[in-house]
Design a protein around this motif. Structure first.
Motif, PDB file in Angstrom:
ATOM      1  N   ASN A 141       0.838  -1.198   0.000  1.00 20.24           N
ATOM      2  CA  ASN A 141       0.000   0.000   0.000  1.00 20.24           C
ATOM      3  C   ASN A 141       0.874   1.250   0.000  1.00 20.24           C
ATOM      4  O   ASN A 141       1.671   1.457   0.922  1.00 20.24           O
ATOM      5  N   ARG A 142       0.736   2.087  -1.001  1.00 17.39           N
ATOM      6  CA  ARG A 142       1.589   3.260  -1.133  1.00 17.39           C
ATOM      7  C   ARG A 142       1.442   4.220   0.042  1.00 17.39           C
ATOM      8  O   ARG A 142       2.403   4.823   0.502  1.00 17.39           O
ATOM      9  N   ARG A 143       0.237   4.337   0.544  1.00 17.23           N
ATOM     10  CA  ARG A 143      -0.023   5.249   1.660  1.00 17.23           C
ATOM     11  C   ARG A 143       0.827   4.878   2.881  1.00 17.23           C
ATOM     12  O   ARG A 143       1.340   5.735   3.587  1.00 17.23           O
ATOM     13  N   CYS A 144       1.002   3.568   3.098  1.00 13.10           N
ATOM     14  CA  CYS A 144       1.797   3.136   4.248  1.00 13.10           C
ATOM     15  C   CYS A 144       3.260   3.523   4.077  1.00 13.10           C
ATOM     16  O   CYS A 144       3.938   3.896   5.035  1.00 13.10           O
ATOM     17  N   VAL A 145       3.739   3.441   2.845  1.00 13.21           N
ATOM     18  CA  VAL A 145       5.118   3.844   2.599  1.00 13.21           C
ATOM     19  C   VAL A 145       5.260   5.344   2.857  1.00 13.21           C
ATOM     20  O   VAL A 145       6.194   5.798   3.516  1.00 13.21           O
ATOM     21  N   GLU A 146       4.311   6.116   2.352  1.00 17.06           N
ATOM     22  CA  GLU A 146       4.358   7.567   2.554  1.00 17.06           C
ATOM     23  C   GLU A 146       4.322   7.905   4.037  1.00 17.06           C
ATOM     24  O   GLU A 146       5.063   8.768   4.507  1.00 17.06           O
ATOM     25  N   ALA A 147       3.468   7.189   4.761  1.00 13.54           N
ATOM     26  CA  ALA A 147       3.368   7.464   6.195  1.00 13.54           C
ATOM     27  C   ALA A 147       4.701   7.215   6.891  1.00 13.54           C
ATOM     28  O   ALA A 147       5.135   8.010   7.728  1.00 13.54           O
ATOM     29  N   GLU A 182       5.852  -3.102   9.103  1.00 16.57           N
ATOM     30  CA  GLU A 182       5.557  -4.507   9.323  1.00 16.57           C
ATOM     31  C   GLU A 182       4.059  -4.724   9.510  1.00 16.57           C
ATOM     32  O   GLU A 182       3.295  -3.774   9.632  1.00 16.57           O
ATOM     33  N   GLN A 183       3.667  -6.008   9.505  1.00 19.67           N
ATOM     34  CA  GLN A 183       2.251  -6.347   9.625  1.00 19.67           C
ATOM     35  C   GLN A 183       1.837  -6.448  11.088  1.00 19.67           C
ATOM     36  O   GLN A 183       2.595  -6.929  11.919  1.00 19.67           O
ATOM     37  N   ASP A 184       0.626  -6.040  11.373  1.00 23.10           N
ATOM     38  CA  ASP A 184       0.064  -6.269  12.696  1.00 23.10           C
ATOM     39  C   ASP A 184      -0.533  -7.672  12.719  1.00 23.10           C
ATOM     40  O   ASP A 184      -0.823  -8.256  11.668  1.00 23.10           O
ATOM     41  N   SER A 185      -0.727  -8.212  13.910  1.00 25.24           N
ATOM     42  CA  SER A 185      -1.319  -9.548  14.002  1.00 25.24           C
ATOM     43  C   SER A 185      -2.807  -9.390  14.312  1.00 25.24           C
ATOM     44  O   SER A 185      -3.282  -8.301  14.606  1.00 25.24           O
ATOM     45  N   GLY A 207      -2.653  -7.892   9.535  1.00 28.93           N
ATOM     46  CA  GLY A 207      -2.216  -7.304   8.277  1.00 28.93           C
ATOM     47  C   GLY A 207      -2.294  -5.790   8.242  1.00 28.93           C
ATOM     48  O   GLY A 207      -1.872  -5.176   7.260  1.00 28.93           O
ATOM     49  N   VAL A 208      -2.828  -5.180   9.293  1.00 27.08           N
ATOM     50  CA  VAL A 208      -2.840  -3.706   9.327  1.00 27.08           C
ATOM     51  C   VAL A 208      -1.386  -3.225   9.356  1.00 27.08           C
ATOM     52  O   VAL A 208      -0.522  -3.853   9.948  1.00 27.08           O
ATOM     53  N   GLY A 209      -1.117  -2.103   8.703  1.00 26.93           N
ATOM     54  CA  GLY A 209       0.263  -1.632   8.635  1.00 26.93           C
ATOM     55  C   GLY A 209       0.728  -1.053   9.963  1.00 26.93           C
ATOM     56  O   GLY A 209       0.008  -0.309  10.617  1.00 26.93           O
ATOM     57  N   LEU A 210       1.934  -1.398  10.354  1.00 31.74           N
ATOM     58  CA  LEU A 210       2.542  -0.844  11.559  1.00 31.74           C
ATOM     59  C   LEU A 210       3.857  -0.175  11.196  1.00 31.74           C
ATOM     60  O   LEU A 210       4.573  -0.635  10.303  1.00 31.74           O
ATOM     61  N   MET A 211       4.168   0.894  11.923  1.00 33.81           N
ATOM     62  CA  MET A 211       5.538   1.427  11.864  1.00 33.81           C
ATOM     63  C   MET A 211       6.153   1.069  13.206  1.00 33.81           C
ATOM     64  O   MET A 211       5.598   1.452  14.256  1.00 33.81           O
ATOM     65  N   GLU A 212       7.250   0.333  13.166  1.00 36.37           N
ATOM     66  CA  GLU A 212       7.925   0.093  14.440  1.00 36.37           C
ATOM     67  C   GLU A 212       9.035   1.123  14.563  1.00 36.37           C
ATOM     68  O   GLU A 212       9.927   1.202  13.713  1.00 36.37           O
ATOM     69  N   VAL A 213       8.949   1.943  15.607  1.00 34.97           N
ATOM     70  CA  VAL A 213       9.960   2.976  15.860  1.00 34.97           C
ATOM     71  C   VAL A 213      10.839   2.466  16.990  1.00 34.97           C
ATOM     72  O   VAL A 213      10.346   2.200  18.092  1.00 34.97           O
TER      73      VAL A 213
END
Lengths: 547, 552, 187
Positions: B107-113, B186-189, B209-215
């Motif tokens: 998903n492009r939006r997730c990359v942008e985020a 990464e993917q959420d569970s 499968g929801v998008g996660l950003m791990e910081v």
């Protein structure tokens, strides 16, 4: 009755035609799609001892054929495949139709969607006859390790082989394998019950049975055909394979199936190409490479002779034929083994019984449920590859095995690229070490050993992602088919097929045909000689599920 | 004694020399100095046990792994929807259920985020990043592996500047920095609901499968307060960017802490991972508990196990989770279905044949980056002349800055005055009653009105405070109404004021004598009496002037 | 298949198929085929060397060109300890079955050991042939939604609209117990 049997004979004769020819017959009204479909379904019944089909979708096929007839009668066919019966290897998802991968794990599993390549064929009006048998989860080189039993090579029952075995040997115990893992697909095309079949090719799984069953088998460039809906073995090497009886048919199907799919991020977009291959190839413009490392130990004398013969054929016609070197060939099979097991270990992790597929009765814990489900659902071959793969991916072994194999993979791919950059257009190699083995002999060694032997010439191509096609060349001294492989450059599939067609036209490989077939109608079937194809009456239980 | 830190160091050095000669008494002195030195630094140092003859005190070492759910319409690799509450398994695509033959599509939006978040955190954005599979079995992860970015994540080497109110009175802005190691996609569970009654687990894959950003924040923090402040700042940034709503209660932001203790200068101690921190206020609690626990274990001669612990909010303690460290091996493998992810510097660097609208371009994202909290705070100070701690609070509390600016717009009162009301009166009362700003009974318009009345001199400050309380209780009544009802208008009649003052002065001859003698402070007492008499309806300055005259 | 050479001798792969060199009796064609050749029709397509025709040297190598890998070129053979067996079974949730399974793994590793004779200094590992191709991104749109009934009916067991599993976070029992558990299972 007489007229009918005459008609039936005519229809049966149609089974030996190419897609191009039979499509013309449909459009001319010489035969209807329903008649053709019925004939194919009858052929499947007659050849059920081959065990090529797991599921036969009779009702669906007849419905689709009827719809095709509607279009054909109005003169509005969807394309060159409208009304053409086809079969699909049982590791492609077919919506609401059982898709088992030859395994207990997916017995009864009906996916809610079609694989993209299946959908494309259906969109063209092709008629789905059924799902073909395979090694469980496409792991194997014999189509002998399926939960539904092994597939038999139709040539086991053809005169040349039977004559060869004439001294009182029981054909029942002397039948030969199809090769694998797309054995059912190859058998269905070779026994004339379907005009084309979709297989999958990871290390040679389409080309190997194609060669042993005497049909054309194409593995397109990696990424040219969508893998959405193909239940994966090795994601970085899998390609849907096309099995047909001649090269032009393979090109027609390729033209329909190729193209980018938004559901598969590994696909490429290519410009559309005309359906027909060019007939005016000047072979003198072609440079054929003969990789010296492809004379591997165990190469049969017959295959070597054919390799010689065809290389000579190219050379005599004016093509530039030269010896080339792919130095890392010998290590390719080992590299493939490590990478294949590793991906298998990963891809099989999803089979746990919770969302789909087999589920065991154990309920003490999630872990116990998973362990028993996977024990019950997977055969030995799958389990062993999963364990090997897990070993290679462990922190302690990752560098030494997995990463090392990835490095060797690059060396293998670079071997090819270097040769092509030097001006070679196609490479000519054997497809298999020899002709088809007797089942009784083949099962003397375990699956891994056999795969290592059988995939020797085919898997380096998958590692480099190149297109390759096997063309039936001649019969061996045992009366069984031998094929030779042509390997092309990335995304040069059409060029590869053009050269393959040139080769095919000069080889005159015989078509197998049904016992009662006569010469066919109006010489349409060409001047090819007919083979005797004897059906052994057998009482073995059918594994095919007739719908 | 020593105030500056460089002074501390010199002093310590001198003391160390002394210690070798005069052991006992100097050691005691040494300890005292150290104690003082400690308290003049960050308030967040815990008071560990004092040992005589001990080397420097143990300090906590805290790193954080924060999972932020990307705010997007669809999931990371599949096109099913994303919503917090929905019927079970209604937001699940075939890929999320790991149906064989399905493939991931990014998903492009997730990359942008993730790129925007990386830019806001001063990270280097990797032009090329890769995806990997991390294998382990769990009922809410159907594929048996998670797709993450282990080898080459989207962003690396950033930093986060955060602040908190420290000092004894909690009114000093303490600013710290923490390094951001990386941000990965990464993917959420999914979610497992344990049904102990029937001894089974119910699985809902809506979240799978929801998008996660791990910081990943490096272990630059020392205690719970710092970690909580860093989390808060990250939350504000993500909310400002719109890349994550950061609602911890809804699981949009999850914090795992890596905690260890050591003495400065010595190697780092064994660390534990603390999970299950699911609200902002538990961040500090959980971490401080764990630091304390580890110090106690070490003090009594024990050793720290490298384990995972869960925070139990009821007891406020961390408890060990199942120890899988020895057994766990994620068997990372490159994700073969996802070619490398490329992001481009500018539209010019997008290769020919590639549609620029279909790819992620860093310059385009830089151009639409909104104002970050740090910038906002500085602007508030500059524009309105606020104190740093006030602007910190304004930005820190959700919606407070907007509220403040709305009041400023509608009132003639000076920002410095307004801020006092907003923070002390409004926020103070909200906190006391456990209310959020959105639940405030006093709107910005109403407060502005009150301040205007105050400004115009109709009521005194103390009267205004009374009105405020009434407004709180009776929000439906207008300010003017309340002022009238409470009879709090300032007395405008000079004569009346003079009379009252005269009366008070005459009634307190002793105090007058003391004032005349030089103790001006007693004037305040008289003023207080006048205020009481007038029920706060006099202007304090005016009263003071009159009283001063009368007592001079 | 392990290529081992003892003192330089070559060992081939075990021959997969017997090579029959008997000449065949000719059988007349049954019926249907109108062929009038001196030899049975299918003989025409059989492989035969026709050296008289060739006026050039064949580019095809006439002998195998592989170099066997000697046993001493390989690293020491890996033995799988019982602990590693247990660890792999827990990580993969797949069982070895019996000692034969463990032997198979050891053979598989031995086979893979041949990789180590290849010089890979300075070679970048290859993930896939698409390593230089950029990943296609999709728009943030909801396309697949509400297939809950379709999905749930694929599951063997479910509770209302949930998938269901036994309680988790319980480690597998010890190996002996596991073997017993699997023996009792359906297959």
């Amino acid at each position: 009755e007489d007229i009918n049997s005459g008609q039936t004979q005519t229809f049966t004769a149609m089974l030996g035609l190419s897609i191009k020819e039979v499509s013309a017959a449909l459009r001319d009204g010489r035969m209807s799609a329903t008649q053709l479909c019925r004939t194919c379904l009858d052929r499947i019944q007659e050849t059920r001892c081959l065990n090529a089909y797991i599921t036969v979708t009779e009702d669906l096929a007849m419905r689709q054929a009827l719809e095709a007839d509607g279009r054909l009668s109005m003169g509005k066919p969807l394309g060159p495949l409208d009304g053409i019966p086809f079969s699909v290897k049982d590791n492609f998802c077919t919506k609401s139709i059982e898709t088992t991968c030859g395994s207990r794990m997916l017995r009864g599993y009906r996916p809610p969607f079609h694989a993209t390549v299946v959908q494309k064929l259906l969109d063209q009006g092709a008629v789905l006859l059924g799902k073909t048998n395979l090694d469980e989860f496409a792991m194997g080189a014999g189509s002998t390790d399926s939960v539904f039993g092994p597939v038999r090579n139709p040539w086991s029952y053809a005169t040349p082989y039977c004559t060869y075995h004439s001294e009182g040997k029981d054909p029942e115990s002397d039948w030969v394998i199809t090769g694998g893992s797309s054995g059912g697909s190859a058998a269905s095309v070779a026994s004339l019950s379907s005009f084309l079949s979709l297989g999958s090719d990871t290390g040679g799984s389409t080309r190997n049975p194609g060669s042993l069953c005497g049909v054309v088998a194409l593995k397109p460039t990696y990424g040219l055909l969508s893998r959405h809906g193909l239940i994966p073995l090795v994601n970085s090497m899998d390609v849907p394979g096309i099995l047909t009886r001649n090269v032009q048919d393979a090109a027609t199907v390729l033209g329909v199936l190729q193209g980018q799919d938004e559901k598969d991020s590994t696909t490429v977009s290519v410009p559309d190409s005309p359906a027909s291959l060019p007939e005016d190839l000047d072979i003198r413009d072609v440079c054929v490479g003969i990789p010296k490392e492809y004379h591997a130990p165990g190469l049969s004398a017959d295959t070597l002779a054919q390799w010689d013969r065809v290389a000579g054929m190219f050379e005599q016609a004016g093509a530039r034929v030269m010896e080339v070197s792919l130095p890392h060939t010998q290590h390719s099979i080992v590299c493939y083994h490590v990478l294949c097991c590793s991906e298998v270990a990963s891809n099989m992790a999803r089979f746990d019984g919770l969302q789909y597929g087999h589920r065991s009765e154990v309920d003490s814990s999630t872990e116990a449920l998973y362990a028993t489900t996977r024990h019950e659902g997977f055969n030995d071959v799958v389990r062993r590859r999963v364990l090997s793969g897990n070993y290679f991916l462990l922190k302690q072994s990752h560098e030494r095995y997995f990463v090392k194999a990835q490095q060797v993979r690059r060396l293998i791919a670079e071997d090819f690229w270097r040769v092509f950059r030097a001006g070679v257009d196609v490479l000519l190699t054997p497809t298999t070490l020899g002709d088809a083995a007797r089942y009784a002999d083949f099962i003397q060694e375990d699956n891994r050993t056999r795969s290592a032997q059988e995939d020797v010439f085919t898997q380096p191509v998958n590692m480099a992602g190149l297109p390759a096609v096997t063309v039936p060349t001649a019969l061996s001294s045992r009366g069984l088919p031998i094929g030779l492989q042509l390997i092309g450059q990335t995304l040069q599939d059409r060029k590869l097929l053009t050269v393959a067609q040139w080769m095919e036209q000069r080889l005159d490989f015989p078509i197998i045909c049904f016992h009662d077939d006569t010469q066919g109608q109006d010489g349409q079937t060409g001047s090819r000689e007919r083979m005797q194809f004897r059906i052994i009456k057998d009482n073995t239980k059918s594994h095919a599920v007739i719908k | 004694m020593a105030a500056s830190s460089s002074g501390n160091r010199i002093l310590l050095h001198k003391l160390n020399e002394l210690i070798t000669f005069k052991r006992i008494c100097n050691i005691t002195q040494h300890d005292i100095f150290i104690r003082r030195i400690r308290t003049s630094r960050s308030k967040c140092q815990l008071q560990p046990k004092m040992h005589t003859k001990s080397p420097p005190q143990m300090v906590g070492v805290v790193g954080l792994e924060i999972h932020a759910q990307i705010h997007a319409a669809s999931k990371l690799f599949s096109s099913s929807g994303v919503r917090f509450s929905a019927p079970p398994n209604s937001l699940v695509a075939c890929f999320d259920a790991s149906l064989p033959g399905t493939l991931p599509v990014l998903n492009r939006r997730c990359v942008e985020a993730s790129v925007m978040t990386g830019l806001a955190l001063n990270c280097t954005i990797n032009r090329k990043s890769l995806f990997d599979r991390k294998h382990y079995f769990y009922a809410d992860m159907p594929a048996g592996y998670q797709i993450t970015q282990q080898r080459l994540p989207i962003a690396v080497n950033g930093s986060l500047t955060y602040s908190y109110l420290g000092g004894r009175k909690r009114n000093q802005v303490v600013t710290k920095n923490v390094r951001i190691k990386q941000i990965q996609l990464e993917q959420d569970s999914g979610k497992s609901l344990h049904d102990d009654h029937r001894n089974q687990t119910l699985i809902d894959l809506n979240r799978a499968g929801v998008g996660l950003m791990e910081v990943v924040m490096e272990a630059d923090m020392e205690c719970g307060e710092e970690a909580a402040a860093a989390v808060r700042e990250l939350q504000l940034i993500l909310q400002t960017l719109g890349t994550c709503y950061g609602n911890m209660a809804e699981g949009q932001l999850r914090v795992d802490a890596n905690v260890s203790v050591h003495r400065p200068g010595e190697p780092l101690g064994v660390r534990t991972e603390v999970k299950n921190i699911n609200s902002a206020r538990y961040v500090a609690k959980a971490i401080d508990y764990e630091i304390q626990r580890q110090m106690e274990v070490l003090d009594t001669g024990g050793t720290i196990l490298n384990e995972t612990r869960a925070f139990d909010s009821k007891s406020g303690a961390t408890v060990p989770m199942r120890d899988k460290e020895g057994l766990q091996d994620y068997r990372f493998m490159p994700e073969p279905n996802l070619p490398p992810l490329f992001v481009y510097e500018s539209v010019a660097s997008v290769p020919a044949g590639v549609d620029p609208t279909q790819v992620v371009v860093i310059d385009r994202l830089k151009a639409i980056l909104p104002e970050l909290p740090g910038v906002k705070r500085a602007q508030l100070v500059e524009e309105y002349g606020l104190l740093p701690e006030h602007s910190f609070t304004l930005v820190n509390e959700v919606g407070l800055m907007d509220y403040f600016e709305r009041v400023i717009q509608k009132t003639k009162a000076e920002p410095r005055k307004v801020i006092g009301w907003v923070i002390k009166e409004l926020l103070g009362n909200l906190n006391q009653n456990g209310l959020r700003l959105t639940q405030s009974p006093i709107s910005s318009e109403a407060l502005a009105e009150l301040l205007n009345i105050l400004e115009s001199g109709h009521i005194s400050t103390s009267a205004a405070k009374v009105v405020f309380q009434e407004m709180w209780k009776l929000p439906e009544k207008s300010v003017k109404q309340l002022v009238a009802e409470l009879d709090l208008e300032l007395i405008s009649d000079q004569e009346q004021i003079l009379q009252i003052c005269r009366r008070v002065v005459d009634a307190h001859p002793e105090e007058v004598r003391v004032i005349r003698a030089g103790n001006k402070k007693v004037l305040n007492k008289l003023m207080g009496i006048v205020q009481k008499e007038t029920k706060g309806r006099t202007d304090p300055l005016q009263v003071r002037r009159i009283l001063e005259e009368m007592t001079s | 298949m392990v290529w081992t050479g003892v003192a330089g001798t070559r060992l081939h792969i075990a021959a997969a198929r017997p090579v029959h060199h008997r000449s065949m009796l000719l059988k007349p064609a049954a019926h249907g085929a109108c062929i009038r050749y001196a030899v049975p029709p299918w003989r025409r397509w059989m492989s035969k060397r026709d050296s008289s025709k060739s006026s050039f040297v064949s580019k095809v190598p006439q002998f195998p060109t592989w170099e066997p890998v000697a046993e001493n070129q390989l690293p020491p053979r890996t033995k799988i300890s019982p602990d590693l067996v247990d660890k792999l079974e827990r990580l993969a949730l797949v069982d070895f079955g019996n000692q034969e399974g463990v032997n198979c793994l050891e053979e598989a590793i031995r086979f893979a050991d041949q990789l180590h004779v290849v010089n890979t200094d300075g070679v970048e590992p290859m993930d896939s042939v698409l390593e230089n191709r950029a990943l296609q991104l999709r728009n943030d749109e909801v396309k697949e939604s509400d297939c809950v009934s379709e999905l749930l009916q694929l599951a063997a067991d479910r509770v209302e609209e949930y998938f269901v599993s036994p309680p988790g976070n319980i480690p597998l029992p010890k190996r002996e117990e596991r073997l017993a558990m699997l023996k009792h299972s359906a297959f």
